[in-house]
Scaffold this motif. Structure first.
Motif, short mmCIF file in Angstrom:
data_model
loop_
_atom_site.label_atom_id
_atom_site.label_comp_id
_atom_site.label_asym_id
_atom_site.label_seq_id
_atom_site.Cartn_x
_atom_site.Cartn_y
_atom_site.Cartn_z
N GLU A 84 -2.60 -4.24 -5.29
CA GLU A 84 -1.18 -4.52 -5.17
C GLU A 84 -1.03 -5.95 -4.67
OE1 GLU A 84 2.48 -1.93 -3.72
OE2 GLU A 84 1.31 -2.63 -2.00
N GLN A 89 5.49 -4.85 -1.96
CA GLN A 89 6.11 -3.75 -1.23
C GLN A 89 7.09 -4.31 -0.19
OE1 GLN A 89 3.55 -1.47 1.43
NE2 GLN A 89 4.49 0.42 0.74
N THR A 90 8.16 -3.57 0.06
CA THR A 90 9.12 -3.94 1.10
C THR A 90 9.31 -2.72 1.99
OG1 THR A 90 10.24 -5.46 -0.42
CG2 THR A 90 11.42 -4.83 1.59
N LEU A 91 8.63 -2.70 3.13
CA LEU A 91 8.68 -1.53 4.00
C LEU A 91 9.98 -1.45 4.79
CD1 LEU A 91 4.99 -1.41 5.12
CD2 LEU A 91 6.24 0.45 4.03
N TYR A 313 8.74 7.73 -0.84
CA TYR A 313 8.38 6.78 -1.91
C TYR A 313 9.64 6.23 -2.57
CZ TYR A 313 3.59 8.56 -1.65
OH TYR A 313 2.34 8.92 -1.24
N THR A 316 11.32 3.65 -0.23
CA THR A 316 10.62 2.38 -0.07
C THR A 316 10.57 1.57 -1.35
OG1 THR A 316 9.27 3.18 1.75
CG2 THR A 316 8.42 1.30 0.53
N TYR A 317 10.33 2.23 -2.46
CA TYR A 317 10.15 1.52 -3.72
C TYR A 317 11.38 1.54 -4.61
CZ TYR A 317 5.17 0.86 -2.90
OH TYR A 317 3.95 0.46 -2.38
N ALA A 331 2.16 4.64 0.11
CA ALA A 331 2.99 3.48 0.38
C ALA A 331 3.00 3.13 1.86
CB ALA A 331 4.42 3.74 -0.08
#
Length: 335
Positions: A84, A89-91, A313, A316-317, A331
């Motif tokens: 990745e 990713q944006t937590l 999921y 977050t996504y 994730a």
């Protein structure tokens, strides 16, 4: 309140009577889980040379050319295993994309396994980079060692809740085990308050076992609202509870927020290796009897592990999949 250090020596062997040493550890776990939701463990049984070699190979992987890493992008994998890229990713939905790159791997589940047939995420085969053959064999060794420790910690958590030691054992039939290698670039000098290596979040499974390099950067939010550094301790692992545990304990035990900023490395990249232990996808998550008193209603509706993870999921996504669609293998990112 801080992050306690727990010595597991004398408490690693399952099936023994409830010795004073074992129950002393169980009591320390109870106090840590009701407070910080984080703790360090030392004398944990995982060989330190195995951990050191995993870090060496992680660095070698991230030093590969970008094209070599992108060739095994997690988006090429039905089980979402693989690489990745930075910012993938944006937590924290209120922050900028995370400044980290990562590699996912886990247990290899055969195509004939019913969970693979049903399309459950985190069930399937891994992708491995060309030119680094030891990464596969070493990662399997690492996963096996961490799996053993995670199962023992689940037994100690059961004892801490005044439950039989084997209370959670039935949820381990086909667990979701995810090993994630992480590299954080130096924190930008021009970074604003919305820039993080990993934004504020909680983990979603049962427990996370983290090996971190000497740079530090993991920060934990205590119940008081104070942020404290989870400073690396040589030979120790950081353990934190994921959101499964508050559900199982009716809110008694905490899954506390944490974040990462690589601000202590003097301009060097930071590496960390979290191992996420999550029970069987179809395991039921229902508050345990010792945490629901007479006349009290459970704080959480019953669900399966898979149902809970899918909701996280999507959050977050930004995904809208159904409960069996293929989404990222884990994730959760912790430090």
């Amino acid at each position: 309140m801080g992050i306690p250090l727990i010595d597991l020596s004398g408490a690693l062997q399952p099936g023994a009577p409830r010795s004073p040493a074992v129950m002393a550890v169980a009591d320390q776990l109870r106090q840590a889980c009701m407070g910080a939701g984080f703790f360090y463990v030392r004398d944990h049984g995982v060989p330190l040379d195995v951990i050191a070699r995993q870090f060496e190979l992680a660095q070698q992987f991230f030093d590969l050319p970008l094209a070599s890493k992108e060739a095994i992008s997690l988006h090429h994998s039905p089980a979402m295993r693989g690489y990745e890229s930075l910012g993938g990713q944006t937590l924290d939905a209120n922050a900028r994309p995370d400044l980290k790159e990562s590699f996912y791997c886990g247990l290899d589940y055969a195509a004939e396994h019913p969970y693979v047939q049903r399309g459950y995420h985190s069930y399937g085969s891994n992708q491995w980079p060309e030119g680094l053959p030891e990464l596969a064999t070493q990662s399997r060794t690492y996963i096996a060692a961490m799996r053993q420790l995670a199962l023992r910690l689940m037994q100690l958590l059961a004892l801490s809740l005044d439950l039989p030691e084997d209370y959670f054992d039935h949820t381990h039939q086909s667990p979701m085990l995810t090993l994630r290698l992480l590299r954080y670039p130096p924190h930008p000098e021009s970074a604003d308050a919305l820039t993080f290596g990993a934004g504020e979040h909680t983990d979603w499974g049962a427990i996370t076992l983290l090996a971190q390099d000497h740079h530090g950067g993991l920060e934990v939010k205590l119940p008081t609202g104070e942020w404290v550094a989870a400073t690396p301790i040589e030979g120790a692992l950081v353990v934190n509870l994921g959101d499964m545990i508050p559900r199982w304990t009716n809110g008694l035990y905490r899954s506390n927020p944490h974040r990462v900023r690589n601000v202590h490395s003097g301009g060097a990249p930071r590496h960390s290796i979290p191992f996420f232990y999550t029970p069987d996808y179809e395991a039921q998550v229902v508050p345990v009897p010792t945490c629901v008193h007479a006349g009290e209603s459970p704080r959480f509706a019953p669900c399966t592990v898979g149902e809970h993870l899918q909701a996280m999921y999507r959050k977050t996504y930004g995904l809208g999949q159904t409960a069996t669609s293929t989404t990222p293998a884990s994730a959760t990112v912790m430090a």
